[in-house]
Structure formats: C-alpha cells, structure tokens
Design an enzyme around this catalytic site. Structure first.
Site, PDB file in Angstrom:
ATOM      1  N   ASP A  10      42.516  38.404  45.567  1.00  0.00           N
ATOM      2  CA  ASP A  10      41.477  37.427  45.904  1.00  0.00           C
ATOM      3  C   ASP A  10      40.837  37.752  47.255  1.00  0.00           C
ATOM      4  O   ASP A  10      41.477  38.327  48.139  1.00  0.00           O
ATOM      5  CB  ASP A  10      42.133  36.033  45.958  1.00  0.00           C
ATOM      6  CG  ASP A  10      41.106  34.920  45.892  1.00  0.00           C
ATOM      7  OD1 ASP A  10      39.916  35.197  45.654  1.00  0.00           O
ATOM      8  OD2 ASP A  10      41.503  33.747  46.082  1.00  0.00           O
TER       9      ASP A  10
ATOM     10  N   HIS B 264      33.939  43.710  45.432  1.00  0.00           N
ATOM     11  CA  HIS B 264      34.690  44.119  44.237  1.00  0.00           C
ATOM     12  C   HIS B 264      34.856  45.646  44.196  1.00  0.00           C
ATOM     13  O   HIS B 264      35.884  46.164  43.798  1.00  0.00           O
ATOM     14  CB  HIS B 264      33.981  43.640  42.966  1.00  0.00           C
ATOM     15  CG  HIS B 264      33.896  42.140  42.860  1.00  0.00           C
ATOM     16  ND1 HIS B 264      34.977  41.318  43.119  1.00  0.00           N
ATOM     17  CD2 HIS B 264      32.876  41.312  42.528  1.00  0.00           C
ATOM     18  CE1 HIS B 264      34.616  40.047  42.948  1.00  0.00           C
ATOM     19  NE2 HIS B 264      33.343  40.021  42.603  1.00  0.00           N
TER      20      HIS B 264
ATOM     21  N   LEU C  14      55.411  53.715  35.634  1.00  0.00           N
ATOM     22  CA  LEU C  14      54.867  52.382  35.941  1.00  0.00           C
ATOM     23  C   LEU C  14      54.010  51.853  34.787  1.00  0.00           C
ATOM     24  O   LEU C  14      53.154  52.585  34.266  1.00  0.00           O
ATOM     25  CB  LEU C  14      53.996  52.475  37.206  1.00  0.00           C
ATOM     26  CG  LEU C  14      53.215  51.210  37.570  1.00  0.00           C
ATOM     27  CD1 LEU C  14      54.147  50.154  38.159  1.00  0.00           C
ATOM     28  CD2 LEU C  14      52.091  51.520  38.564  1.00  0.00           C
TER      29      LEU C  14
HETATM   30  C1  FPP Z   1      38.624  37.560  43.262  1.00  0.00           C
HETATM   31  O1  FPP Z   1      37.886  37.599  44.453  1.00  0.00           O
HETATM   32  C2  FPP Z   1      38.508  38.831  42.597  1.00  0.00           C
HETATM   33  C3  FPP Z   1      38.090  39.012  41.324  1.00  0.00           C
HETATM   34  C4  FPP Z   1      37.680  37.915  40.436  1.00  0.00           C
HETATM   35  C5  FPP Z   1      37.977  40.347  40.752  1.00  0.00           C
HETATM   36  C6  FPP Z   1      39.077  41.243  41.129  1.00  0.00           C
HETATM   37  C7  FPP Z   1      38.748  42.625  40.781  1.00  0.00           C
HETATM   38  C8  FPP Z   1      39.062  43.687  41.556  1.00  0.00           C
HETATM   39  C9  FPP Z   1      39.809  43.594  42.800  1.00  0.00           C
HETATM   40  C10 FPP Z   1      38.734  45.033  41.121  1.00  0.00           C
HETATM   41  C11 FPP Z   1      39.467  45.302  39.861  1.00  0.00           C
HETATM   42  C12 FPP Z   1      39.504  46.688  39.549  1.00  0.00           C
HETATM   43  C13 FPP Z   1      39.754  47.139  38.323  1.00  0.00           C
HETATM   44  C14 FPP Z   1      40.009  48.546  38.167  1.00  0.00           C
HETATM   45  C15 FPP Z   1      39.765  46.283  37.126  1.00  0.00           C
HETATM   46  P1  FPP Z   1      36.656  36.608  44.605  1.00  0.00           P
HETATM   47  O2  FPP Z   1      35.475  37.299  44.066  1.00  0.00           O
HETATM   48  O3  FPP Z   1      36.981  35.313  43.954  1.00  0.00           O
HETATM   49  O4  FPP Z   1      36.573  36.462  46.155  1.00  0.00           O
HETATM   50  P2  FPP Z   1      36.160  35.144  46.956  1.00  0.00           P
HETATM   51  O5  FPP Z   1      37.204  34.101  46.630  1.00  0.00           O
HETATM   52  O6  FPP Z   1      36.206  35.580  48.372  1.00  0.00           O
HETATM   53  O7  FPP Z   1      34.796  34.765  46.494  1.00  0.00           O
END
Ligand code: FPP
Length: 255
Positions: A35, A52, A146
């Site tokens: 997050d 992201h 893994l």
């Molecule tokens: C939450 O942060 C994150 C997500 C909903 C997406 C997570 C995805 C990645 C870290 C990349 C994944 C990579 C692969 C290879 C699938 P948020 O957007 O809710 O952040 P915020 O709370 O600060 O708005």
C-alpha cells in the site's frame, strides 16, 4: 527515506548481523498488502500510476530476496475486487503491470525456480493480463522453489461466499451431510486450498487494516505494519519484518 537494515543476499548465511535473523526459522508464507503507491507518487508531484510503476520494481526486489533466503510462499495483493472503482486509466495500468512484470522478469523467475500462482476471480481480467499470467503459470508449474502467488481481482468475502455456495450445492445434491462440514472442508473450497496458511502479514503505508484480504487464512498470522510507502520498501525492511516475526510468541490460543 526508508531506514536501511543490514540484510543478507544469500540463503547460505545463517545469520545477519546485527539483526540476527535466523534463516532456519523463517515464516513459511508471507502475505503483503503493498500500500501507498498513490501517496508516494503524489508526494513527488507525479501521477498515481508512477507509484504503481515504482511499486513493481519493489515487487521484483522482494521476490528475489524472498526466493534467495528460502521463504516458501509469498502472496502479494496486486488488485482487489474493490480496485475496479478506481479511474479507468489507473485500472488499465494496473492490469498491464503483470504483463510488463512477466515480460521483463519471467526468465529470472524460471531461473530462480519460482512457481507463479494466482488467487482471485481471474476469468474476468482483460485478455492480455490473463494471457501473460497463464503463460507464467504454465512455464513455472514444475518449479518447486518459492511460490509467488498474486492476488488478482481478489476479495476474501467473495471467496468465502463462493465456498459456501459450493458446499450448499454439494449438500443439495445429497453428496454431503451438513454434519460433515468443518474448517478443513471449508478451507478446501477456497482459492488457497493448496497453500499453507500465511504466518506473517506485512502492510505498508501506515494503514492497519485487512481490506478484505485473506480474512479466513490470516486467523493466526502475525501482523507487521510500517509507515513506509510500498515504493520505498526494500529487502532490509522485509528482513526487519521477518526478524520481528521471529521474536513474537505464537500461541494459537494456548498458553
Ligand atoms: C495500493 O496502493 C496498491 C495497489 C492497489 C496496487 C499494487 C500493485 C503493485 C505494487 C504493483 C504490482 C506489480 C505486479 C507485478 C502485479 P494505493 O494505490 O492504494 O496507494 P494509496 O493508498 O497511497 O493511494
């Protein structure tokens, strides 16, 4: 900036000074709520998708490290059933991330003996996402290192309601007596049926909630939270979480 902790790159090491991580008693299954990508980007005056993108690089680092030190299962919450509410450009970007990730990283996953799996309602994802992930699943299915388990379009309540429906159907068809319904049977109807339960849940960004992630499976997991946003997470913090886990006493309701 994240605090840097010393970490070891090689699983042959049995301790990491000064943390003293015991590589023989690692949590077998680590689940992560990644997050803070959006806030990380906002703080830099960048669009959310930049967060992201950076988050994807951290996924690579953490997967590499988890594999190197001998974690057995790493479950990453990449997209929840609630994430469809985000703006279309962000959803499209998130759906392309697994494609980019696997395009650039699949050879290394194969080389590292990693097996890719997914949990979630996979069949409704865009075709290009399904194709890339299915290819990765197919090409890594015989690996026994893994297990890299992506939660994609995952929602725990949806998963449990489906499990109840399946069980009800079997009762209805006379295949199953309600008396036979127990925790093991319920677990066997979940996406995670072939996985050990998570020992440790990590959530970044300072939020301290489950957000519909593995509600049943995390019943006895240890929780570890950090204020650090996911794009600033690294191998050192991962080891710090594992170290703190090793210093917890898990009693499973006993004394
Ligand atoms: C939450 O942060 C994150 C997500 C909903 C997406 C997570 C995805 C990645 C870290 C990349 C994944 C990579 C692969 C290879 C699938 P948020 O957007 O809710 O952040 P915020 O709370 O600060 O708005």
């Amino acid at each position: 900036m994240p605090i840097k902790f010393p970490f070891t790159k090689n699983k042959k090491h049995t301790s990491s000074q000064p943390l003293g991580l015991d590589f023989n008693h690692l949590p077998e299954h680590v689940a992560i709520i990644m997050d803070g990508n959006g806030r990380w980007a906002k703080n830099r005056g960048m669009p959310r998708i930049a967060g992201h993108k950076e988050g994807m690089s951290v996924v690579k680092k953490v997967v590499r490290h988890a594999s190197d030190i001998g974690v057995k299962v790493l479950t990453l919450y990449a997209f929840s059933t609630e994430n469809w509410k985000r703006p279309k450009n962000e959803v499209d970007f998130l759906m392309k991330l697994p494609v980019d990730f696997l395009n650039t990283y699949l050879p290394e996953l194969i080389e590292k003996n990693v097996q890719v799996q997914t949990i979630g309602d996979f069949g409704v994802l865009p075709q290009h996402t399904q194709k890339a992930v299915n290819e990765a699943i197919e090409r890594t299915k015989d690996n026994d290192g893994l297990i890299l388990n992506f939660a994609l379009n995952y929602g725990s309540r949806f998963e449990m309601v489906n499990a109840v429906k399946q069980i009800a159907l079997r009762v209805n068809q006379g295949e199953l007596n309600p008396e036979e319904i127990n925790e093991d049977l319920f677990s066997s109807e979940l996406y995670t049926k072939d996985l050990i339960e998570p020992d440790l849940l990590i959530r970044t960004s300072g939020e301290q909630r489950l957000s519909n992630f593995l509600l049943w499976q995390l019943a006895y997991a240890e929780f570890w939270f950090t204020e650090v946003y996911w794009p600033d997470f690294d191998e050192g913090l991962f080891e710090k979480a594992l170290y703190d886990y090793q210093n917890r006493k898990r009693r499973y309701g006993g004394v």
